[in-house]
Design a protein around this motif. Structure first.
Motif, PDB file in Angstrom:
ATOM      1  N   UNK A 175     -92.132 -64.701 -24.338  1.00 24.49           N
ATOM      2  CA  UNK A 175     -91.465 -65.703 -23.527  1.00 24.49           C
ATOM      3  C   UNK A 175     -90.743 -66.664 -24.456  1.00 24.49           C
ATOM      4  N   UNK A 176     -89.895 -67.523 -23.921  1.00 24.47           N
ATOM      5  CA  UNK A 176     -89.138 -68.402 -24.803  1.00 24.47           C
ATOM      6  C   UNK A 176     -90.017 -69.496 -25.402  1.00 24.47           C
ATOM      7  N   UNK A 177     -91.193 -69.728 -24.809  1.00 22.03           N
ATOM      8  CA  UNK A 177     -92.173 -70.637 -25.405  1.00 22.03           C
ATOM      9  C   UNK A 177     -93.442 -69.865 -25.774  1.00 22.03           C
ATOM     10  N   UNK A 178     -93.295 -68.578 -26.025  1.00 25.88           N
ATOM     11  CA  UNK A 178     -94.440 -67.698 -26.227  1.00 25.88           C
ATOM     12  C   UNK A 178     -95.273 -67.981 -27.461  1.00 25.88           C
ATOM     13  N   UNK A 179     -94.696 -68.674 -28.449  1.00 27.82           N
ATOM     14  CA  UNK A 179     -95.447 -68.970 -29.672  1.00 27.82           C
ATOM     15  C   UNK A 179     -96.201 -70.289 -29.578  1.00 27.82           C
ATOM     16  N   UNK A 180     -96.046 -70.983 -28.440  1.00 29.74           N
ATOM     17  CA  UNK A 180     -96.793 -72.216 -28.196  1.00 29.74           C
ATOM     18  C   UNK A 180     -98.111 -71.854 -27.533  1.00 29.74           C
ATOM     19  N   UNK A 181     -99.212 -72.334 -28.062  1.00 31.34           N
ATOM     20  CA  UNK A 181    -100.500 -72.025 -27.468  1.00 31.34           C
ATOM     21  C   UNK A 181    -100.575 -72.556 -26.044  1.00 31.34           C
ATOM     22  N   UNK A 182    -101.309 -71.828 -25.204  1.00 29.82           N
ATOM     23  CA  UNK A 182    -101.388 -72.198 -23.786  1.00 29.82           C
ATOM     24  C   UNK A 182    -101.872 -73.639 -23.610  1.00 29.82           C
ATOM     25  N   UNK A 183    -102.921 -74.042 -24.336  1.00 27.76           N
ATOM     26  CA  UNK A 183    -103.445 -75.389 -24.168  1.00 27.76           C
ATOM     27  C   UNK A 183    -102.419 -76.442 -24.576  1.00 27.76           C
ATOM     28  N   UNK A 184    -101.675 -76.186 -25.639  1.00 27.33           N
ATOM     29  CA  UNK A 184    -100.658 -77.144 -26.074  1.00 27.33           C
ATOM     30  C   UNK A 184     -99.548 -77.289 -25.027  1.00 27.33           C
ATOM     31  N   UNK A 225     -93.203 -74.466 -33.826  1.00 27.67           N
ATOM     32  CA  UNK A 225     -92.869 -75.879 -33.711  1.00 27.67           C
ATOM     33  C   UNK A 225     -91.488 -76.080 -33.078  1.00 27.67           C
ATOM     34  N   UNK A 226     -90.571 -75.144 -33.315  1.00 31.74           N
ATOM     35  CA  UNK A 226     -89.250 -75.238 -32.688  1.00 31.74           C
ATOM     36  C   UNK A 226     -89.329 -74.988 -31.186  1.00 31.74           C
ATOM     37  N   UNK A 227     -90.161 -74.029 -30.808  1.00 31.79           N
ATOM     38  CA  UNK A 227     -90.362 -73.787 -29.382  1.00 31.79           C
ATOM     39  C   UNK A 227     -91.049 -74.976 -28.715  1.00 31.79           C
ATOM     40  N   UNK A 228     -92.007 -75.600 -29.406  1.00 30.53           N
ATOM     41  CA  UNK A 228     -92.678 -76.773 -28.855  1.00 30.53           C
ATOM     42  C   UNK A 228     -91.696 -77.927 -28.663  1.00 30.53           C
ATOM     43  N   UNK A 229     -90.818 -78.133 -29.607  1.00 30.20           N
ATOM     44  CA  UNK A 229     -89.800 -79.182 -29.475  1.00 30.20           C
ATOM     45  C   UNK A 229     -88.897 -78.922 -28.283  1.00 30.20           C
ATOM     46  N   UNK A 230     -88.534 -77.660 -28.080  1.00 29.99           N
ATOM     47  CA  UNK A 230     -87.672 -77.315 -26.946  1.00 29.99           C
ATOM     48  C   UNK A 230     -88.422 -77.481 -25.621  1.00 29.99           C
ATOM     49  N   UNK A 231     -89.708 -77.161 -25.617  1.00 32.97           N
ATOM     50  CA  UNK A 231     -90.537 -77.365 -24.421  1.00 32.97           C
ATOM     51  C   UNK A 231     -90.615 -78.844 -24.076  1.00 32.97           C
ATOM     52  N   UNK A 232     -90.844 -79.671 -25.090  1.00 34.40           N
ATOM     53  CA  UNK A 232     -90.914 -81.117 -24.888  1.00 34.40           C
ATOM     54  C   UNK A 232     -89.580 -81.649 -24.354  1.00 34.40           C
ATOM     55  N   UNK A 233     -88.484 -81.191 -24.940  1.00 33.03           N
ATOM     56  CA  UNK A 233     -87.165 -81.642 -24.505  1.00 33.03           C
ATOM     57  C   UNK A 233     -86.886 -81.217 -23.068  1.00 33.03           C
ATOM     58  N   UNK A 234     -87.299 -80.004 -22.718  1.00 38.48           N
ATOM     59  CA  UNK A 234     -87.080 -79.515 -21.354  1.00 38.48           C
ATOM     60  C   UNK A 234     -87.813 -80.372 -20.340  1.00 38.48           C
ATOM     61  N   UNK A 235     -89.073 -80.724 -20.627  1.00 43.99           N
ATOM     62  CA  UNK A 235     -89.849 -81.533 -19.694  1.00 43.99           C
ATOM     63  C   UNK A 235     -89.287 -82.946 -19.562  1.00 43.99           C
TER      64      UNK A 235
END
Length: 382
Positions: free
Chosen positions: A263-272, A210-220
């Protein structure tokens, strides 16, 4: 003059990992390690104050093997094993400097790349590829097993120079990981979300999904790319997918088998990750690109049902944020956003506010009746 051993010396000596059973360090080796630990400490501290100067020092000087004692204290050439041990400790300073440094400028990352090449040279390892080549087929490999053995403790300042630190001891795995982290820093900086090597390494190795997902969202959300630029956003998508999986190839098809990637977002599922990317493309008005990537491929990155829900969700967010409640036209409307209507406990009372704020709205009786009917159909009032 013989120097008195201080508490600092004893502390640094304790940081050297024990030798294998049956092997005891000679007094000469212990003396050399203690003496050179002061040099290593000094260089690491210099890196905190002036990274460019510390990096230049390490790149231009080979450390223990590059010293001319000129007969001082009848010094003999160091034993090969001792010299090699001291050189590896010196190389460890280079990796430690990368994680201790908090700067996020392009010049810092370029300097760090030079430090990595020097560390590889000193340690007799394969040199990492240039920064711009790391995301291609020449990308180094880091196993999931290596990441699993890492701990946040290894990034504590007083642990950076420990001989048993798998993140800073100069091995092929640690150099490969550092080069991938460094390339990720460069990509994040270009995407508008700069991070230090320390923060990026922590994101890849320690953060939860969930932390990686938040960072992915913030990056986009921070991507400094103009809307409707399909080519630029296509490149952004490739970069995001590489940040999720360092072994991702732009020309290949990656299956989403539910396993975590490196990867730095490696724990985020590909579809997500793809869903977040689709949302970003739609917000950027890159509709043709979204259709091409998510609707026209033989193997679609997002399942049809999820794709439809995502598109509708983004469309409704556009509608909720609109200044005019009419979904089919622009122009000036009532001073309420659609979300205000849906969130109101008494939507029918808004008709009264319309009449109050628009004195001549009573002349548009048909429009008011239609609004009331729609509110009733939507079961928003009685």
């Amino acid at each position: 003059r013989k120097r008195r051993k201080t508490y600092h010396d004893r502390r640094r000596s304790s940081l050297v990992s024990p030798r294998p059973a049956g092997q005891v360090a000679s007094s000469k080796e212990e003396e050399c390690q203690t003496a050179w630990s002061d040099v290593n400490d000094w260089l690491l501290d210099l890196g905190l104050r002036d990274f460019a100067a510390a990096a230049e020092t390490l790149e231009q000087w080979d450390g223990p093997s590059d010293v001319d004692y000129d007969g001082y204290n009848d010094h003999e050439d160091l034993d090969v094993d001792i010299s090699q041990t001291l050189t590896l400790c010196y190389a460890q300073v280079g990796l430690s400097m990368l994680y201790a440094n908090s700067e996020t400028t392009p010049s810092t990352f370029e300097r760090s790349s030079g430090v990595l090449r020097k560390v590889s040279h000193l340690s007799g390892l394969d040199a990492p590829p240039a920064l711009e080549e790391i995301h291609t087929s020449s990308a180094p490999f880091v196993s999931k097993d290596y990441l699993d053995q890492l701990s946040e403790v290894y990034l504590l300042h007083n642990a950076l120079l420990r001989r048993n630190n798998p993140m800073t001891s100069s091995t092929q795995a640690s150099v490969s990981f550092a080069s991938l982290v460094l390339r990720s820093c460069v990509v994040l900086q270009k995407l508008g979300n700069p991070k230090s090597c320390r923060a990026t390494a922590g994101l890849a190795a320690f953060d939860k999904p969930e932390e990686q997902m938040n960072e992915l969202h913030k990056t986009l959300q921070k991507v400094p790319v103009k809307s409707r630029d399909d080519n630029a956003w296509a490149a952004v998508r490739q970069q995001i997918l590489w940040l999720r999986n360092w072994q991702f190839q732009a020309s290949g098809i990656e299956s989403d088998d539910g396993k975590e990637s490196t990867g730095i977002f490696g724990k985020v599922k590909r579809m997500n990750a793809e869903i977040e990317m689709l949302r970003a493309l739609l917000r950027a008005s890159c509709y043709d690109l979204a259709v091409h990537v998510y609707c026209m491929q033989d193997q679609r990155p997002i399942a049809d049902g999820t794709l439809e829900k995502t598109i509708l969700s983004v469309a409704m967010s556009f509608y909720d944020g609109a200044s005019n409640g009419n979904r089919t036209r622009g122009g000036h409307g009532v001073p309420f956003q659609p979300v205000n209507i849906r969130a109101s406990r008494d939507p029918l009372s808004l008709i009264g506010k319309i009449l109050e704020q628009n004195p001549r709205s009573y002349t548009k009786l048909d429009d008011l009746i239609e609004i009331g009917r729609n509110l009733v159909r939507a079961k928003l009032g009685s």
